[in-house]
Design a protein around this motif. Structure first.
Motif, PDB file in Angstrom:
ATOM      1  N   GLY A   7       0.811  -1.228   0.000  1.00 18.67           N
ATOM      2  CA  GLY A   7       0.000   0.000   0.000  1.00 18.67           C
ATOM      3  C   GLY A   7       0.836   1.265   0.000  1.00 18.67           C
ATOM      4  N   ALA A   8       2.078   1.190  -0.504  1.00 20.15           N
ATOM      5  CA  ALA A   8       3.009   2.324  -0.390  1.00 20.15           C
ATOM      6  C   ALA A   8       2.589   3.559  -1.189  1.00 20.15           C
ATOM      7  CB  ALA A   8       4.415   1.894  -0.824  1.00 20.15           C
ATOM      8  N   ARG A   9       1.657   3.380  -2.149  1.00 22.90           N
ATOM      9  CA  ARG A   9       1.178   4.563  -2.881  1.00 22.90           C
ATOM     10  C   ARG A   9      -0.088   5.119  -2.247  1.00 22.90           C
ATOM     11  NH1 ARG A   9       2.611   1.388  -8.312  1.00 22.90           N
ATOM     12  NH2 ARG A   9       1.228  -0.043  -7.229  1.00 22.90           N
ATOM     13  N   GLY A  10      -0.545   4.498  -1.172  1.00 23.57           N
ATOM     14  CA  GLY A  10      -1.763   4.960  -0.505  1.00 23.57           C
ATOM     15  C   GLY A  10      -1.462   6.068   0.495  1.00 23.57           C
ATOM     16  N   PHE A  11      -2.495   6.540   1.159  1.00 21.10           N
ATOM     17  CA  PHE A  11      -2.393   7.668   2.079  1.00 21.10           C
ATOM     18  C   PHE A  11      -1.475   7.345   3.270  1.00 21.10           C
ATOM     19  CE2 PHE A  11      -4.553   9.844   5.776  1.00 21.10           C
ATOM     20  CZ  PHE A  11      -4.026  11.098   5.512  1.00 21.10           C
ATOM     21  N   VAL A  12      -1.720   6.235   3.931  1.00 18.42           N
ATOM     22  CA  VAL A  12      -0.897   5.859   5.085  1.00 18.42           C
ATOM     23  C   VAL A  12       0.445   5.302   4.615  1.00 18.42           C
ATOM     24  CG1 VAL A  12      -0.741   4.341   7.113  1.00 18.42           C
ATOM     25  CG2 VAL A  12      -2.935   5.390   6.505  1.00 18.42           C
ATOM     26  N   GLY A  13       0.394   4.400   3.626  1.00 20.67           N
ATOM     27  CA  GLY A  13       1.609   3.722   3.169  1.00 20.67           C
ATOM     28  C   GLY A  13       2.676   4.700   2.697  1.00 20.67           C
ATOM     29  N   ALA A  14       2.281   5.769   2.010  1.00 23.53           N
ATOM     30  CA  ALA A  14       3.262   6.749   1.509  1.00 23.53           C
ATOM     31  C   ALA A  14       4.004   7.408   2.665  1.00 23.53           C
ATOM     32  CB  ALA A  14       2.553   7.807   0.661  1.00 23.53           C
ATOM     33  N   ARG A  15       3.278   7.695   3.755  1.00 27.35           N
ATOM     34  CA  ARG A  15       3.938   8.321   4.935  1.00 27.35           C
ATOM     35  C   ARG A  15       4.792   7.289   5.681  1.00 27.35           C
ATOM     36  NH1 ARG A  15      -0.180  10.977   2.376  1.00 27.35           N
ATOM     37  NH2 ARG A  15      -0.233  13.150   2.964  1.00 27.35           N
ATOM     38  N   VAL A  16       4.315   6.047   5.715  1.00 26.79           N
ATOM     39  CA  VAL A  16       5.103   4.995   6.375  1.00 26.79           C
ATOM     40  C   VAL A  16       6.406   4.794   5.601  1.00 26.79           C
ATOM     41  CG1 VAL A  16       5.180   2.515   6.887  1.00 26.79           C
ATOM     42  CG2 VAL A  16       3.125   3.837   7.429  1.00 26.79           C
ATOM     43  N   LEU A  17       6.307   4.766   4.270  1.00 24.98           N
ATOM     44  CA  LEU A  17       7.511   4.586   3.452  1.00 24.98           C
ATOM     45  C   LEU A  17       8.510   5.718   3.725  1.00 24.98           C
ATOM     46  CD1 LEU A  17       9.083   3.226   1.144  1.00 24.98           C
ATOM     47  CD2 LEU A  17       7.756   4.596  -0.482  1.00 24.98           C
ATOM     48  N   ALA A  18       8.021   6.961   3.691  1.00 29.74           N
ATOM     49  CA  ALA A  18       8.912   8.112   3.916  1.00 29.74           C
ATOM     50  C   ALA A  18       9.550   8.027   5.296  1.00 29.74           C
ATOM     51  CB  ALA A  18       8.125   9.416   3.772  1.00 29.74           C
ATOM     52  N   HIS A  19       8.737   7.682   6.308  1.00 32.27           N
ATOM     53  CA  HIS A  19       9.277   7.636   7.665  1.00 32.27           C
ATOM     54  C   HIS A  19      10.314   6.525   7.816  1.00 32.27           C
ATOM     55  CE1 HIS A  19       9.589   7.927  11.980  1.00 32.27           C
ATOM     56  NE2 HIS A  19       9.524   6.608  11.994  1.00 32.27           N
ATOM     57  N   MET A  20      10.001   5.346   7.301  1.00 29.40           N
ATOM     58  CA  MET A  20      10.912   4.192   7.482  1.00 29.40           C
ATOM     59  C   MET A  20      12.228   4.424   6.751  1.00 29.40           C
ATOM     60  SD  MET A  20       9.455   2.142   9.506  1.00 29.40           S
ATOM     61  CE  MET A  20       7.816   2.140  10.204  1.00 29.40           C
ATOM     62  N   GLN A  21      12.154   5.006   5.563  1.00 31.82           N
ATOM     63  CA  GLN A  21      13.401   5.274   4.828  1.00 31.82           C
ATOM     64  C   GLN A  21      14.234   6.306   5.584  1.00 31.82           C
ATOM     65  OE1 GLN A  21      11.800   6.115   0.908  1.00 31.82           O
ATOM     66  NE2 GLN A  21      12.367   4.072   0.186  1.00 31.82           N
ATOM     67  N   ALA A  22      13.573   7.356   6.092  1.00 30.63           N
ATOM     68  CA  ALA A  22      14.312   8.386   6.837  1.00 30.63           C
ATOM     69  C   ALA A  22      14.939   7.803   8.103  1.00 30.63           C
ATOM     70  CB  ALA A  22      13.369   9.535   7.194  1.00 30.63           C
ATOM     71  N   ALA A  23      14.286   6.776   8.668  1.00 28.82           N
ATOM     72  CA  ALA A  23      14.816   6.161   9.893  1.00 28.82           C
ATOM     73  C   ALA A  23      15.914   5.140   9.586  1.00 28.82           C
ATOM     74  CB  ALA A  23      13.675   5.493  10.669  1.00 28.82           C
ATOM     75  N   GLY A  24      16.220   4.954   8.307  1.00 29.31           N
ATOM     76  CA  GLY A  24      17.356   4.099   7.935  1.00 29.31           C
ATOM     77  C   GLY A  24      17.000   2.648   7.619  1.00 29.31           C
ATOM     78  N   HIS A  25      15.723   2.336   7.527  1.00 25.29           N
ATOM     79  CA  HIS A  25      15.340   0.961   7.187  1.00 25.29           C
ATOM     80  C   HIS A  25      15.383   0.771   5.671  1.00 25.29           C
ATOM     81  CE1 HIS A  25      14.065   0.308  11.301  1.00 25.29           C
ATOM     82  NE2 HIS A  25      13.324   1.408  11.246  1.00 25.29           N
ATOM     83  N   ARG A  26      15.597  -0.483   5.268  1.00 22.99           N
ATOM     84  CA  ARG A  26      15.540  -0.797   3.839  1.00 22.99           C
ATOM     85  C   ARG A  26      14.113  -1.270   3.547  1.00 22.99           C
ATOM     86  NH1 ARG A  26      18.152  -4.374  -0.396  1.00 22.99           N
ATOM     87  NH2 ARG A  26      17.016  -6.032   0.618  1.00 22.99           N
ATOM     88  N   ARG A 198       0.957  11.387  10.389  1.00 27.69           N
ATOM     89  CA  ARG A 198       2.411  11.262  10.594  1.00 27.69           C
ATOM     90  C   ARG A 198       2.731  10.689  11.972  1.00 27.69           C
ATOM     91  NH1 ARG A 198       5.009  14.681   6.306  1.00 27.69           N
ATOM     92  NH2 ARG A 198       3.198  15.058   5.007  1.00 27.69           N
ATOM     93  N   SER A 199       1.848  10.912  12.940  1.00 27.81           N
ATOM     94  CA  SER A 199       2.037  10.258  14.248  1.00 27.81           C
ATOM     95  C   SER A 199       1.855   8.756  14.089  1.00 27.81           C
ATOM     96  CB  SER A 199       1.016  10.777  15.272  1.00 27.81           C
ATOM     97  OG  SER A 199       1.150  12.157  15.435  1.00 27.81           O
ATOM     98  N   VAL A 200       0.923   8.384  13.214  1.00 23.58           N
ATOM     99  CA  VAL A 200       0.708   6.956  12.964  1.00 23.58           C
ATOM    100  C   VAL A 200       1.954   6.347  12.332  1.00 23.58           C
ATOM    101  CG1 VAL A 200      -0.655   5.289  11.624  1.00 23.58           C
ATOM    102  CG2 VAL A 200      -1.794   7.211  12.756  1.00 23.58           C
ATOM    103  N   ALA A 201       2.515   7.022  11.330  1.00 29.26           N
ATOM    104  CA  ALA A 201       3.702   6.483  10.646  1.00 29.26           C
ATOM    105  C   ALA A 201       4.853   6.294  11.643  1.00 29.26           C
ATOM    106  CB  ALA A 201       4.108   7.405   9.507  1.00 29.26           C
ATOM    107  N   GLU A 202       5.050   7.271  12.523  1.00 25.57           N
ATOM    108  CA  GLU A 202       6.126   7.163  13.524  1.00 25.57           C
ATOM    109  C   GLU A 202       5.882   5.993  14.471  1.00 25.57           C
ATOM    110  OE1 GLU A 202       6.872  11.936  13.836  1.00 25.57           O
ATOM    111  OE2 GLU A 202       6.323  10.868  15.666  1.00 25.57           O
ATOM    112  N   ASN A 203       4.628   5.895  14.939  1.00 23.16           N
ATOM    113  CA  ASN A 203       4.337   4.850  15.924  1.00 23.16           C
ATOM    114  C   ASN A 203       4.310   3.457  15.299  1.00 23.16           C
ATOM    115  OD1 ASN A 203       4.362   6.312  18.261  1.00 23.16           O
ATOM    116  ND2 ASN A 203       2.177   6.777  18.247  1.00 23.16           N
TER     117      ASN A 203
END
Ligand SMILES: NC(=O)c1ccc[n+]([C@@H]2O[C@H](COP(=O)([O-])OP(=O)(O)OC[C@H]3O[C@@H](n4cnc5c(N)ncnc54)[C@H](OP(=O)(O)O)[C@@H]3O)[C@@H](O)[C@H]2O)c1
Length: 286
Positions: A7-26, A198-203
């Protein structure tokens, strides 16, 4: 971590992708073209090969049919996406020994007797097709893989940001009403949490450490929707206009609001619903 994300192109998934990449995950993404419809036989095997190639430590499953109206009109599609797909993700996560965090919804409580704050252990009897299928998805996933972490998400929101898909969330509805000078009515007897996405993506990153189970995952709220709308308008800087734009309405007593104690006991918390829009505006100004 090596994360597999749907779901990375969706509303939540796009923010999760951005957050996880910024946090250094592959992060490896699986698009809906590989998830839609029936996932049996060759299609299930093809999905298994994606797991084999990615060798994930964790799967974050956000893909779904999230439009409740669409689900109501297309129950078979909703069943595949919202009930059977989480089970398929759980079977594969069990097979490959990785963690699974799967998105569910507060709509599982829509139909429960009125309680201001719903808890995870109460019996649920959702009234909508979407709510029923999300609950079935939680149950099927838990049965296939008891380590599954199912997150009951609230209605979420963000302001439009460059390149990120944004839903028609609560702040946008209020801003549109202000631009069009068209008053909106909100029920004084409807209660629900609204959460800044964005709080959801972080948590969700922290949720990767949770033990298997179902968790209420969003901002708590003890304000009715009328008062909630006034708080959002304040955050959006609508000032005195808010009193003319936001009007109270009577309605049936309903609550989808969730109790976050279980999640807090595991060290994860959200800001209350009334604080989320202030954080959103601050983020947007940066
Ligand atoms: N948005 C909310 O306020 C809200 C509230 C409560 C719960 N939820 C839950 O949170 C999760 C994420 O919601 P969202 O708002 O991000 O949804 P969304 O914007 O509609 O995105 C969902 C993604 O799922 C994939 N998808 C669409 N149709 C599909 C189908 N038939 N089969 C398989 N995959 C499909 C697509 O992924 P690709 O574009 O990457 O291909 C789509 O972008 C969902 O589980 C939803 O039920 C959302």
């Amino acid at each position: 971590m090596n994360i597999l994300l749907t779901g990375a192109r969706g509303f939540v998934g796009a923010r999760v992708l951005a957050h996880m990449q910024a946090a250094g995950h592959r992060v490896t993404c699986i698009g809906s073209e590989d998830l839609r419809g029936s996932l049996t036989g060759d299609r299930f095997d093809a999905l298994a090969r994606r797991f084999e190639q990615a060798r994930p430590d964790a799967v974050i499953h956000t893909a779904a049919i999230s439009d409740t109206g669409f689900a109501e009109r297309n129950p078979e599609e909703s069943h595949l996406a919202n009930a059977l797909l989480p089970e398929a993700m759980a079977r594969l996560s069990a097979r490959f020994g990785c963690r699974l965090v799967s998105c569910s919804s507060d709509q599982v409580y829509n139909g429960s007797p009125y309680i201001l704050s719903h808890r995870e252990d109460e019996p649920c009897a959702p009234v909508s097709v979407y709510g029923r299928h999300k609950l079935e998805g939680e149950q099927r996933a838990a049965q296939a893989y008891p380590e599954t972490v199912s997150l009951r998400l609230t209605w979420m929101y963000d302001l439009p940001a460059y390149r990120l898909h944004t839903n028609d969330g609560f702040p946008l509805q209020l801003l549109r009403a202000a631009v069009q000078d068209r008053p909106l009515r909100f029920s004084v007897s409807d209660f629900r949490g609204l959460t800044y996405v964005r709080s959801v993506a972080e948590n969700i990153e922290k949720a990767l450490e949770l033990p298997g189970g179902v968790y209420n995952f969003g901002s708590e709220n003890d304000l009715d929707m009328y008062r909630t709308a006034l708080e959002f308008s304040r955050a959006l800087g609508l000032g005195e206009r808010a009193e003319k734009l936001i009007l109270p309405a009577e309605g049936e007593q309903r609550s989808l609001a969730m109790d976050g104690s279980l999640l807090r006991s595991r060290g994860i918390s959200f800001e209350p619903t009334s604080e989320g829009p202030f954080r959103m505006v601050k983020d947007y100004q940066m």
